[in-house]
Design a protein around this motif. Sequence first.
Motif, mmCIF file in Angstrom:
data_model
loop_
_atom_site.group_PDB
_atom_site.id
_atom_site.type_symbol
_atom_site.label_atom_id
_atom_site.label_comp_id
_atom_site.label_asym_id
_atom_site.label_seq_id
_atom_site.Cartn_x
_atom_site.Cartn_y
_atom_site.Cartn_z
ATOM 1 N N GLY A 50 0.796 -1.223 0.000
ATOM 2 C CA GLY A 50 0.000 0.000 0.000
ATOM 3 C C GLY A 50 0.824 1.265 0.000
ATOM 4 O O GLY A 50 2.036 1.248 -0.191
ATOM 5 N N THR A 51 0.143 2.390 0.246
ATOM 6 C CA THR A 51 0.801 3.697 0.208
ATOM 7 C C THR A 51 1.009 4.288 1.596
ATOM 8 O O THR A 51 1.878 5.125 1.772
ATOM 9 N N SER A 52 0.212 3.880 2.572
ATOM 10 C CA SER A 52 0.401 4.409 3.932
ATOM 11 C C SER A 52 1.374 3.508 4.684
ATOM 12 O O SER A 52 1.441 2.311 4.436
ATOM 13 N N GLU A 100 -7.030 3.582 3.984
ATOM 14 C CA GLU A 100 -6.410 2.341 3.516
ATOM 15 C C GLU A 100 -6.393 1.324 4.655
ATOM 16 O O GLU A 100 -6.132 1.672 5.804
#
Length: 197
Positions: free
Chosen positions: A31-33, A54
Amino acid sequence: MPNRIKGLPGLLLAATLMLSGCVSVPTTLQGTSPLPQQDLLRVMNAPQLYVGQESRFGGKVVKVANLNGVTRVEIATQPLDDGARPQLGAASVGRIYADIRGFVDPIDLNNQYVTVLGTIKGSEKGEIGQASYNFIVIDVKGYQRWRMVKQVVTPPQPIDPWIWYGPTRHRPGYWGPNPYWGVYSSGPAQVETILTE
């Protein structure tokens, strides 16, 4: 003096660092977080607060339904380990609907262990048996199906009570007592079940 790990505590620390270094989250689940939401109970108590966040949840697939353009996967979630794998034998935390875009054949997911990464869309009423239930719905961005395998774990064997210490620039080599003698206990090998990619 060379930088060395000394004694049993140092040896245990080195072993722990080596083992923890082997655990990694698959790229499909990163993911991005830095830390996706994984506390399903918190989300279930106030789903509207987490819409758009998220998240990463995993567990055993209970049901798969193919809809128009979406495959809806019902998952009985379990806590995840550091590698984002469901913890085998842990009690279910709750159920989620994971919506995967496109067609996924139910035979590939039914009764399998999976972890999903995606955005929380909110909650939706459904049923478990005859009981009504509020499912948290996830818009899946990536997922990992895990294979269940058995591995044999052999306990460490005792180390010889006498050991050869090789020469260094500070001392010549010599035979001496092993400082780790008696620390390890041998026993029968055990078979454990794990989840792997």
